[in-house]
Design a protein around this motif. Structure first.
Motif, PDB file in Angstrom:
ATOM      1  N   MET A 135      30.044  68.126 -37.003  1.00 18.86           N
ATOM      2  CA  MET A 135      29.886  69.499 -35.827  1.00 18.86           C
ATOM      3  C   MET A 135      28.054  69.062 -35.088  1.00 18.86           C
ATOM      4  SD  MET A 135      32.288  71.319 -35.824  1.00 18.86           S
ATOM      5  CE  MET A 135      32.062  72.253 -34.614  1.00 18.86           C
ATOM      6  N   ASN A 136      28.271  67.513 -35.247  1.00 17.27           N
ATOM      7  CA  ASN A 136      27.680  67.179 -34.107  1.00 17.27           C
ATOM      8  C   ASN A 136      26.612  67.670 -32.669  1.00 17.27           C
ATOM      9  OD1 ASN A 136      24.836  66.016 -35.977  1.00 17.27           O
ATOM     10  ND2 ASN A 136      25.494  63.991 -35.737  1.00 17.27           N
ATOM     11  N   GLY A 137      27.906  67.436 -32.269  1.00 17.99           N
ATOM     12  CA  GLY A 137      28.232  67.501 -31.036  1.00 17.99           C
ATOM     13  C   GLY A 137      27.934  69.298 -30.647  1.00 17.99           C
ATOM     14  N   ALA A 138      27.922  70.183 -31.595  1.00 18.91           N
ATOM     15  CA  ALA A 138      27.582  71.691 -31.484  1.00 18.91           C
ATOM     16  C   ALA A 138      26.280  71.963 -31.923  1.00 18.91           C
ATOM     17  CB  ALA A 138      29.174  72.286 -32.790  1.00 18.91           C
ATOM     18  N   ALA A 139      25.507  70.610 -32.148  1.00 18.46           N
ATOM     19  CA  ALA A 139      23.941  71.166 -32.383  1.00 18.46           C
ATOM     20  C   ALA A 139      24.653  71.672 -34.283  1.00 18.46           C
ATOM     21  CB  ALA A 139      23.298  71.223 -31.345  1.00 18.46           C
ATOM     22  N   ILE A 140      24.784  70.920 -34.594  1.00 17.53           N
ATOM     23  CA  ILE A 140      24.911  71.592 -36.149  1.00 17.53           C
ATOM     24  C   ILE A 140      24.606  70.522 -36.627  1.00 17.53           C
ATOM     25  CG2 ILE A 140      26.337  71.957 -38.012  1.00 17.53           C
ATOM     26  CD1 ILE A 140      28.076  74.331 -36.435  1.00 17.53           C
ATOM     27  N   GLN A 141      24.082  70.281 -37.542  1.00 15.15           N
ATOM     28  CA  GLN A 141      23.094  68.531 -38.430  1.00 15.15           C
ATOM     29  C   GLN A 141      23.876  68.548 -40.416  1.00 15.15           C
ATOM     30  OE1 GLN A 141      19.779  67.974 -37.321  1.00 15.15           O
ATOM     31  NE2 GLN A 141      19.782  67.580 -35.241  1.00 15.15           N
ATOM     32  N   LYS A 142      24.057  67.888 -40.506  1.00  9.46           N
ATOM     33  CA  LYS A 142      23.992  68.083 -42.049  1.00  9.46           C
ATOM     34  C   LYS A 142      22.906  68.574 -42.397  1.00  9.46           C
ATOM     35  CE  LYS A 142      24.861  64.957 -45.787  1.00  9.46           C
ATOM     36  NZ  LYS A 142      25.133  63.817 -46.502  1.00  9.46           N
ATOM     37  N   GLY A 143      22.804  69.313 -43.512  1.00 12.90           N
ATOM     38  CA  GLY A 143      21.440  69.756 -43.981  1.00 12.90           C
ATOM     39  C   GLY A 143      21.503  70.980 -43.523  1.00 12.90           C
ATOM     40  N   ASP A 144      21.785  71.415 -42.471  1.00 13.07           N
ATOM     41  CA  ASP A 144      21.522  72.765 -42.024  1.00 13.07           C
ATOM     42  C   ASP A 144      22.214  74.023 -42.904  1.00 13.07           C
ATOM     43  OD1 ASP A 144      20.115  71.407 -39.636  1.00 13.07           O
ATOM     44  OD2 ASP A 144      21.632  72.274 -37.982  1.00 13.07           O
ATOM     45  N   LEU A 145      21.049  74.786 -42.877  1.00 18.49           N
ATOM     46  CA  LEU A 145      20.927  75.495 -43.970  1.00 18.49           C
ATOM     47  C   LEU A 145      22.395  76.915 -42.681  1.00 18.49           C
ATOM     48  CD1 LEU A 145      18.244  77.200 -45.290  1.00 18.49           C
ATOM     49  CD2 LEU A 145      20.069  76.020 -46.593  1.00 18.49           C
ATOM     50  N   LEU A 146      23.769  77.263 -42.995  1.00 13.55           N
ATOM     51  CA  LEU A 146      24.373  78.037 -42.072  1.00 13.55           C
ATOM     52  C   LEU A 146      24.766  78.854 -42.626  1.00 13.55           C
ATOM     53  CD1 LEU A 146      27.973  75.454 -42.361  1.00 13.55           C
ATOM     54  CD2 LEU A 146      25.909  75.476 -40.416  1.00 13.55           C
ATOM     55  N   LEU A 147      24.484  80.239 -41.480  1.00 12.28           N
ATOM     56  CA  LEU A 147      24.430  81.342 -41.787  1.00 12.28           C
ATOM     57  C   LEU A 147      26.039  82.692 -41.383  1.00 12.28           C
ATOM     58  CD1 LEU A 147      23.445  84.289 -42.401  1.00 12.28           C
ATOM     59  CD2 LEU A 147      22.887  84.893 -39.728  1.00 12.28           C
ATOM     60  N   ILE A 148      27.158  82.489 -42.448  1.00  8.33           N
ATOM     61  CA  ILE A 148      28.656  82.584 -42.785  1.00  8.33           C
ATOM     62  C   ILE A 148      28.655  84.386 -42.822  1.00  8.33           C
ATOM     63  CG2 ILE A 148      30.456  81.960 -43.789  1.00  8.33           C
ATOM     64  CD1 ILE A 148      28.464  79.549 -44.753  1.00  8.33           C
ATOM     65  N   GLU A 149      29.404  84.472 -42.126  1.00 10.22           N
ATOM     66  CA  GLU A 149      30.140  85.890 -42.173  1.00 10.22           C
ATOM     67  C   GLU A 149      31.305  85.990 -43.133  1.00 10.22           C
ATOM     68  OE1 GLU A 149      31.299  90.220 -41.191  1.00 10.22           O
ATOM     69  OE2 GLU A 149      31.141  88.444 -38.950  1.00 10.22           O
ATOM     70  N   GLU A 150      31.497  86.389 -44.119  1.00  2.87           N
ATOM     71  CA  GLU A 150      32.847  85.968 -45.594  1.00  2.87           C
ATOM     72  C   GLU A 150      33.843  87.029 -44.988  1.00  2.87           C
ATOM     73  OE1 GLU A 150      33.164  85.546 -49.687  1.00  2.87           O
ATOM     74  OE2 GLU A 150      31.747  86.608 -49.264  1.00  2.87           O
ATOM     75  N   MET A 151      34.999  86.014 -44.523  1.00  4.67           N
ATOM     76  CA  MET A 151      35.903  86.642 -43.836  1.00  4.67           C
ATOM     77  C   MET A 151      37.620  85.800 -43.777  1.00  4.67           C
ATOM     78  SD  MET A 151      36.363  86.945 -39.443  1.00  4.67           S
ATOM     79  CE  MET A 151      34.732  87.868 -39.213  1.00  4.67           C
ATOM     80  N   ASP A 152      38.565  86.747 -43.849  1.00  3.30           N
ATOM     81  CA  ASP A 152      39.708  85.585 -43.819  1.00  3.30           C
ATOM     82  C   ASP A 152      40.248  84.756 -43.061  1.00  3.30           C
ATOM     83  OD1 ASP A 152      42.429  86.171 -46.266  1.00  3.30           O
ATOM     84  OD2 ASP A 152      43.566  85.900 -44.005  1.00  3.30           O
ATOM     85  N   TRP A 153      40.943  83.785 -43.050  1.00  2.00           N
ATOM     86  CA  TRP A 153      41.217  82.901 -41.547  1.00  2.00           C
ATOM     87  C   TRP A 153      41.990  83.570 -40.970  1.00  2.00           C
ATOM     88  CZ3 TRP A 153      46.052  81.755 -40.599  1.00  2.00           C
ATOM     89  CH2 TRP A 153      47.383  81.894 -41.795  1.00  2.00           C
ATOM     90  N   SER A 154      42.855  84.305 -41.527  1.00  2.00           N
ATOM     91  CA  SER A 154      44.102  85.311 -40.927  1.00  2.00           C
ATOM     92  C   SER A 154      43.071  86.094 -39.548  1.00  2.00           C
ATOM     93  CB  SER A 154      44.981  86.191 -41.297  1.00  2.00           C
ATOM     94  OG  SER A 154      44.627  87.375 -42.088  1.00  2.00           O
ATOM     95  N   ASP A 155      42.232  86.072 -40.103  1.00  2.00           N
ATOM     96  CA  ASP A 155      41.570  87.504 -39.222  1.00  2.00           C
ATOM     97  C   ASP A 155      40.755  87.187 -37.931  1.00  2.00           C
ATOM     98  OD1 ASP A 155      41.843  89.535 -40.088  1.00  2.00           O
ATOM     99  OD2 ASP A 155      39.997  89.643 -42.136  1.00  2.00           O
ATOM    100  N   LEU A 156      40.173  85.055 -38.422  1.00  2.00           N
ATOM    101  CA  LEU A 156      39.592  83.879 -37.645  1.00  2.00           C
ATOM    102  C   LEU A 156      40.074  84.112 -35.765  1.00  2.00           C
ATOM    103  CD1 LEU A 156      38.127  81.892 -39.394  1.00  2.00           C
ATOM    104  CD2 LEU A 156      36.845  83.658 -38.265  1.00  2.00           C
ATOM    105  N   GLU A 157      39.487  84.149 -34.863  1.00  2.00           N
ATOM    106  CA  GLU A 157      40.339  83.383 -33.924  1.00  2.00           C
ATOM    107  C   GLU A 157      40.358  82.211 -33.279  1.00  2.00           C
ATOM    108  OE1 GLU A 157      37.801  85.821 -30.510  1.00  2.00           O
ATOM    109  OE2 GLU A 157      38.155  87.485 -31.232  1.00  2.00           O
ATOM    110  N   ASN A 158      41.219  81.471 -32.513  1.00  7.92           N
ATOM    111  CA  ASN A 158      41.057  80.328 -32.608  1.00  7.92           C
ATOM    112  C   ASN A 158      40.054  79.561 -31.600  1.00  7.92           C
ATOM    113  OD1 ASN A 158      43.688  79.654 -33.863  1.00  7.92           O
ATOM    114  ND2 ASN A 158      45.181  79.641 -31.923  1.00  7.92           N
ATOM    115  N   GLY A 159      39.113  78.684 -32.149  1.00  9.37           N
ATOM    116  CA  GLY A 159      38.054  78.342 -31.297  1.00  9.37           C
ATOM    117  C   GLY A 159      36.671  78.853 -32.185  1.00  9.37           C
ATOM    118  N   ALA A 160      37.205  80.243 -32.497  1.00  9.66           N
ATOM    119  CA  ALA A 160      35.675  80.270 -33.778  1.00  9.66           C
ATOM    120  C   ALA A 160      35.187  79.146 -34.499  1.00  9.66           C
ATOM    121  CB  ALA A 160      36.360  81.282 -34.188  1.00  9.66           C
TER     122      ALA A 160
END
Length: 216
Positions: A135-160
Motif C-alpha cells: 500500500m505504498n501508493g496510499a502512504a502505508i509502508q511495511k512496518g507501520d503500526l496500523l490502527l484497526i477496528e475489528e469488523m466483519d467483512w460483511s459490514d465493510l463498504e467497497n473501497g474501504a
C-alpha cells in the motif's frame, strides 16, 4: 524518575515482562523472554534487558534467574502520555485462527483518543504491523503500526482500507466484494490483487483501518 523512550522491540520485551508478572506474580526468566519474543540467544535477551535497565524501565538483581523488577509502571514506554487508551499490538497470528488475535499481544501502546472518534466501537480496536509495502501508493509502508477496528467483512463498504491476514502475514489493502469473492487490492503496481472466497482459511479480514502510527 525520567525515562528514555523505548524502541518498538524494547517495548515488546517490556510489555511481555509486565504481562508475565501480572499473570504469574513473578518475573520471567531469560529463556521465557526469549521464547516469547522469538530470540534464540540468551545474549540477545540480556542486551534487551540491559537497554531497559539503562533507560530506567527495569531494575535487575545480578545472578538471580528471575531478578527483574519494574520501575514505576505508570508511564508509557513510547512516551505518548498517560490517561490515553491503551491498545494491544497483535502478534503473528494465522488466518485460520483469528480468535487468537488478542491472546498474546506483543505489547500495548497508548493512542490519542481522537484517533478513535471514527470507531463504531473503541473497545474493538487494536494495532497491527503492516507486513509489506503493497500500500505504498496510499502512504502505508511495511512496518507501520496500523490502527484497526475489528469488523466483519460483511459490514465493510467497497473501497474501504482494511487490515487482513493472508496466511500469517498482516497486510493493508483496499477491500471490495464482488461476484461472491473478497478482493484485496494493493496500491503499488509491484503487487497483485488477491481474491478469496469469504470462508477461505488462508484469508481473514480483521477490520477497517482508522489510521497509522509511524516511528522513525
Amino acid at each position: 524518575m525520567a525515562k528514555d523512550r523505548l524502541t518498538q522491540r524494547q517495548n515488546e520485551a517490556y510489555e511481555f515482562i509486565r504481562g508475565y508478572m501480572d499473570q504469574h506474580r513473578k518475573p520471567p526468566t531469560l529463556q521465557e523472554i526469549g521464547e516469547a519474543l522469538g530470540i534464540a540467544s540468551t545474549n540477545g535477551v540480556y542486551k534487551l534487558l540491559q537497554a531497559l535497565e539503562k533507560k530506567g524501565w527495569i531494575e535487575r538483581e545480578k545472578h538471580a534467574a528471575r531478578g527483574i523488577e519494574l520501575v514505576d509502571e505508570t508511564s508509557d514506554p513510547f512516551g505518548m502520555g498517560s490517561g490515553q487508551p491503551r491498545l494491544p499490538i497483535i502478534s503473528r497470528t494465522a488466518s485460520d485462527q483469528p480468535e487468537r488475535l488478542r491472546e498474546r499481544p506483543k505489547g500495548t501502546i497508548s493512542v490519542d483518543d481522537r484517533l478513535l472518534r471514527q470507531a463504531r466501537d473503541p473497545d474493538a480496536c487494536l494495532v497491527g504491523q503492516a507486513g509489506d509495502d503493497g500500500m505504498n501508493g496510499a502512504a502505508i509502508q511495511k512496518g507501520d503500526l496500523l490502527l484497526i477496528e475489528e469488523m466483519d467483512w460483511s459490514d465493510l463498504e467497497n473501497g474501504a482500507l482494511v487490515a487482513v491476514l493472508v496466511q500469517a502475514k498482516l497486510l493493508a489493502r483496499t477491500f471490495h466484494f464482488a461476484n461472491g469473492r473478497l478482493h484485496l487490492r494493493p496500491a503499488d503496481r509491484h503487487y497483485t490483487e488477491d481474491t478469496f472466497p469469504p470462508d477461505h482459511p488462508g484469508c481473514y479480514v480483521i477490520g477497517r483501518l482508522l489510521g497509522l502510527i509511524r516511528t522513525l
